[in-house]
Design a protein around this motif. Structure first.
Motif, PDB file in Angstrom:
ATOM      1  N   PRO A   1      -1.961   6.373   2.121  1.00  0.00           N
ATOM      2  CA  PRO A   1      -2.154   4.921   2.228  1.00  0.00           C
ATOM      3  C   PRO A   1      -2.771   4.571   3.583  1.00  0.00           C
ATOM      4  O   PRO A   1      -2.152   4.774   4.624  1.00  0.00           O
TER       5      PRO A   1
ATOM      6  N   ASP B   1       0.821  -1.212   0.000  1.00  0.00           N
ATOM      7  CA  ASP B   1       0.000   0.000   0.000  1.00  0.00           C
ATOM      8  C   ASP B   1       0.858   1.266   0.000  1.00  0.00           C
ATOM      9  O   ASP B   1       0.539   2.231  -0.688  1.00  0.00           O
TER      10      ASP B   1
ATOM     11  N   GLY C   1      -3.864   1.490   4.268  1.00  0.00           N
ATOM     12  CA  GLY C   1      -3.585   0.082   4.550  1.00  0.00           C
ATOM     13  C   GLY C   1      -2.758  -0.129   5.808  1.00  0.00           C
ATOM     14  O   GLY C   1      -3.086  -1.006   6.616  1.00  0.00           O
TER      15      GLY C   1
ATOM     16  N   ILE D   1      -3.733  -2.827  -2.736  1.00  0.00           N
ATOM     17  CA  ILE D   1      -3.765  -3.976  -1.846  1.00  0.00           C
ATOM     18  C   ILE D   1      -4.316  -5.142  -2.656  1.00  0.00           C
ATOM     19  O   ILE D   1      -5.452  -5.109  -3.122  1.00  0.00           O
TER      20      ILE D   1
END
Length: 140
Positions: A120, A17, A122, A23
């Motif tokens: 990001p 990510d 993630g 992802i």
């Protein structure tokens, strides 16, 4: 052992990510299967299904508003399979705080790149999700 494997898979998610802002679906499925197995073999021996369904529904709405990415939604739903619903508000708080820290750091270091590529989320979801899975399986 399963928690160690989950941690390693989570590191792959974080790297992917941050580096590519993507992802992988395979990684998300693997995360979901791992969290489900952890939940089914843990002290509660149960898997949560309502929470992931709600997350996907809310995530789809947020995706349409360009607030959250599809990968982020799927990742959070995968982790939620193994998170006790009572702990989920705390997990969301951790995700929010880590995500805000990442966003602020990106804005301070390179505002133009942060706006261009986005933040990001993630890593924040991974940290909060792993924490939630671990805490959900410590005992009852």
């Amino acid at each position: 052992m399963l928690l160690i494997i989950l941690a390693l898979v989570s590191l792959v998610v974080i790297y992917s990510d941050i580096r590519h802002r993507k992802i992988s679906n395979i990684t998300v499925v693997f995360t979901g299967v791992l969290t489900a197995i952890i939940a089914l073999t843990g002290p509660g021996e149960r898997i949560q299904l309502l929470l992931p369904i709600i997350i996907v529904a809310v995530g789809m709405a947020l995706m349409m508003l360009n607030i959250l990415g599809a990968g982020d939604t799927k990742l959070l739903a995968a982790y939620s399979l193994g998170i006790n619903p009572e702990l989920f508000p705390g997990v969301l708080l951790v995700i929010t705080l880590v995500g805000a820290t990442i966003a602020i750091a990106m804005l301070i270091t390179n505002r133009a790149k942060a706006r261009e590529r986005g933040v990001p989320y993630g890593p924040a979801i991974t940290i909060g999700g792993c924490l939630g899975v671990v805490l959900s399986n410590l005992g009852q």
